[in-house]
Design an enzyme around this catalytic site. Structure first.
Site, short mmCIF file in Angstrom:
data_model
loop_
_atom_site.label_atom_id
_atom_site.label_comp_id
_atom_site.label_asym_id
_atom_site.label_seq_id
_atom_site.Cartn_x
_atom_site.Cartn_y
_atom_site.Cartn_z
N LYS A 22 52.49 71.76 -12.47
CA LYS A 22 53.08 71.89 -13.81
C LYS A 22 54.23 70.90 -14.00
CE LYS A 22 56.29 75.23 -14.63
NZ LYS A 22 57.55 74.79 -15.24
N ASN A 23 55.15 70.89 -13.04
CA ASN A 23 56.34 70.08 -13.25
C ASN A 23 56.10 68.59 -13.07
OD1 ASN A 23 57.68 72.37 -13.92
ND2 ASN A 23 58.75 72.60 -11.96
N CYS A 117 69.39 79.09 -20.86
CA CYS A 117 68.11 79.70 -20.54
C CYS A 117 68.39 80.96 -19.77
CB CYS A 117 67.20 78.73 -19.81
SG CYS A 117 67.30 78.78 -18.06
N ARG A 122 71.86 75.28 -18.47
CA ARG A 122 71.10 74.17 -17.88
C ARG A 122 71.42 72.92 -18.69
NH1 ARG A 122 65.08 76.04 -16.84
NH2 ARG A 122 64.95 73.95 -15.95
N ASP A 316 62.53 77.08 -7.03
CA ASP A 316 61.36 77.69 -7.67
C ASP A 316 60.58 78.61 -6.72
OD1 ASP A 316 62.06 76.36 -9.96
OD2 ASP A 316 60.60 74.75 -9.73
N ARG A 408 52.94 80.64 -18.01
CA ARG A 408 53.54 79.31 -18.20
C ARG A 408 53.29 78.44 -16.98
NH1 ARG A 408 59.59 79.31 -19.75
NH2 ARG A 408 59.02 77.14 -19.54
N1 EPU Z 1 72.16 69.48 -13.99
C1 EPU Z 1 73.33 68.99 -14.53
N2 EPU Z 1 73.25 68.09 -15.55
C2 EPU Z 1 72.07 67.67 -16.06
C3 EPU Z 1 70.88 68.16 -15.51
C4 EPU Z 1 70.96 69.08 -14.47
O1 EPU Z 1 74.41 69.37 -14.10
O2 EPU Z 1 72.08 66.84 -16.97
C5 EPU Z 1 72.21 70.46 -12.88
C6 EPU Z 1 71.58 71.79 -13.27
O3 EPU Z 1 72.51 72.65 -13.87
C7 EPU Z 1 71.09 72.30 -11.94
C8 EPU Z 1 70.71 71.04 -11.19
O4 EPU Z 1 71.38 69.97 -11.85
O5 EPU Z 1 72.14 72.91 -11.25
C9 EPU Z 1 69.23 70.74 -11.12
O6 EPU Z 1 68.64 70.79 -12.41
P1 EPU Z 1 67.44 69.84 -12.81
O7 EPU Z 1 67.89 68.94 -13.90
O8 EPU Z 1 66.89 69.21 -11.58
O9 EPU Z 1 66.39 70.86 -13.41
P2 EPU Z 1 65.31 70.47 -14.49
O10 EPU Z 1 64.90 69.08 -14.28
O11 EPU Z 1 65.77 70.89 -15.83
C10 EPU Z 1 63.19 71.05 -13.08
C11 EPU Z 1 62.04 72.02 -13.15
C12 EPU Z 1 62.53 73.42 -12.84
C13 EPU Z 1 63.18 73.43 -11.47
C14 EPU Z 1 64.30 72.38 -11.41
C15 EPU Z 1 64.95 72.25 -10.05
C16 EPU Z 1 60.56 71.04 -14.78
C17 EPU Z 1 59.88 71.16 -16.08
N3 EPU Z 1 61.43 71.99 -14.47
O12 EPU Z 1 64.12 71.45 -14.09
O13 EPU Z 1 61.36 74.23 -12.80
O14 EPU Z 1 63.70 74.70 -11.17
O15 EPU Z 1 63.78 71.09 -11.79
O16 EPU Z 1 64.02 71.87 -9.11
O17 EPU Z 1 60.28 70.14 -14.02
C18 EPU Z 1 60.11 76.22 -12.93
O18 EPU Z 1 59.09 75.54 -12.76
O19 EPU Z 1 60.10 77.49 -12.87
C19 EPU Z 1 61.37 75.55 -13.21
C20 EPU Z 1 62.41 76.16 -13.75
#
Ligand code: EPU
Length: 429
Positions: A22-23, A117, A122, A316, A408
């Site tokens: 998915k991701n 969320c 986030r 995850d 999802r």
């Molecule tokens: N963060 C920041 N600033 C940003 C972005 C992130 O401080 O601009 C922090 C977040 O608060 C968090 C950390 O960095 O503490 C990691 O967040 P990340 O940005 O890596 O998360 P994401 O890219 O929004 C993806 C996955 C999530 C998964 C996370 C962490 C997708 C669509 N989503 O989210 O997947 O938990 O990486 O590995 O790729 C799931 O599949 O259930 C899911 C939530």
């Protein structure tokens, strides 16, 4: 709305194939906005999040279709719009990754801010920092991120996108997609090393992008004039695979999760071994071995985990690990460093008899010999998976409400588990 009803105490046995990630597929689909040529994606999972992304893309001018082999075709001859609205972004934060491609291809992007969320704040500040470094003017207007490239386009730049605890997966993906069409060289320090980012990078390379350092925290991207079409096979979903491995470990059955990449799950494998769960690992499969998880001699041992960026223990899989630990021998400590509030499953597991307590970003789990089925509510995707796992070993029936969360990220989970011997059915509320 659907609910799942799980009858516990059936040992799972057999083979379950892993679906596409998915991701990985979500940002890869967004990458199809970068080119007027078609993108063909094999092994694309059939998930509601993928459908949401298809709707987001449709509004922007991308036509998608799925053929009988599960292959997705995405084609954006021309962009019709540059705005992704609240309606979709609200449903799925992943849709924020259309920002980079829109900005790169059309010089303008308006995407609703995803907001909070269920498991906490986030932010997307790193995404915006990256776009600004590439020369874009980025502002927040009426709940939207509005990003505009300079008249002569984005320019390559050197930037640091790390966080206090690691890096951002979608932040790296978004900025990488903007940089592939920027003029000159971009260097991203503190880039995410997750396999899903690598897979996106591989797909972009197949489209003609020039990217070095994939899988390392330093990405070097030489911008190109334009990208072409490509054919790409999406990597297997390591989180889905890990969830089914834990299902085998909890029920004590011989469950082979096939078509996965054990190298993407090395920390899970290592933790399971530490917990003394019998396991065999092949090139593209992981198999739990039959044992008696409820016997005094063979009960899994309480084993601590701390979530971290790849290759650390994935956030995850944290909820699913907690389900396993509720039946372990002893006390384990789970520390959530990526999303300190990602503990909605805790109260629901407690309703099933689990002894779990939260201390800030840590959860303390005292293994118990018996969980009992109860009506529980799924609050997010991975929390729901943890409840299904707990239901598989609880005495009696567990009714999991608001199951749309699980759809999802898991392809018809009941149809994957039933052939293994799980007694699980879906009903309308
Ligand atoms: N963060 C920041 N600033 C940003 C972005 C992130 O401080 O601009 C922090 C977040 O608060 C968090 C950390 O960095 O503490 C990691 O967040 P990340 O940005 O890596 O998360 P994401 O890219 O929004 C993806 C996955 C999530 C998964 C996370 C962490 C997708 C669509 N989503 O989210 O997947 O938990 O990486 O590995 O790729 C799931 O599949 O259930 C899911 C939530």
């Amino acid at each position: 709305m659907d609910k799942l009803i799980v009858e516990g105490r059936h040992r799972l046995t057999g083979e379950v194939p892993t679906a596409g990630s998915k991701n990985a597929v979500l940002p890869i689909l967004a990458a199809s906005l970068l080119t007027s040529r078609p993108l063909t994606l094999h092994n694309a999972p059939q998930l509601s999040d993928v459908e949401t992304m298809r709707r987001v893309l449709a509004e922007l001018g991308c036509e998608t279709s799925r053929d009988d082999h599960g292959t997705l075709h995405a084609h954006t001859p021309e962009l019709h719009a540059t705005r992704a609205g609240w309606e979709h972004v609200r449903k799925m934060r992943g849709s924020v990754c259309v920002l980079g491609p829109l900005l790169a291809r059309s010089g303008r992007a308006e995407v609703s801010l995803p907001g909070g969320c269920v498991f906490g704040v986030r932010p997307i500040d790193l995404h915006l920092k990256g776009f600004r470094a590439l020369g874009a003017d980025v502002r927040i207007e009426s709940g939207y991120v509005v990003a505009e490239a300079p008249k002569d386009g984005l320019r390559g730049a050197e930037m640091f996108l790390g966080t206090a605890f690691g890096s951002s997966v979608l932040g790296t993906a978004n900025v990488m997609m903007a940089a592939v069409l920027a003029k000159g060289r971009t260097v991203i320090h503190g880039a995410a090393c997750e396999p899903e980012v690598v897979d996106l990078g591989r797909c972009l390379r197949a489209m003609g992008a020039n990217i070095e350092g994939l899988g390392s925290p330093r990405l070097i991207i030489e911008g190109v004039e334009e990208l072409g079409g490509a054919e790409h096979t999406v990597i297997p979903d390591r989180i889905e695979a890990g969830t089914y491995v834990i299902a085998g470990a909890m029920t004590g059955g011989r469950v082979r999760v096939s078509g996965c990449r054990p190298a993407h799950l090395s920390v899970l494998i290592e933790r399971l071994r530490e917990a003394q769960v019998p396991l065999e690992v092949g090139e593209d499969w992981i198999e739990t071995q039959a044992y008696e998880p409820r016997s005094a001699a063979e009960r899994p041992r309480a084993t601590d985990v701390t979530t971290h960026v790849f290759p650390g223990f994935p956030t995850d899989l944290q909820a699913q690990w907690m389900s396993l630990m509720t039946m372990a021998d002893g006390i384990s400590i789970i520390t959530e460093r990526i999303y300190p509030d990602r503990y909605m499953h805790l109260a629901e597991l407690a309703r099933m008899g689990a002894e779990v307590r939260r201390e800030g970003s840590m959860a303390i789990v005292r293994g118990t010999e018996r969980l009992s089925g109860a009506p529980v509510t799924a609050s997010d995707l991975r929390a729901s998976a943890a409840l299904v796992l707990a239901g598989l070993v609880a005495e009696g029936e567990t009714e999991i409400h608001r199951v749309y969360h699980i759809d999802r990220g898991y392809e018809r989970i009941e149809e994957r588990l039933a052939p293994l011997g799980a007694v699980i059915r879906r009903e309308q509320e």
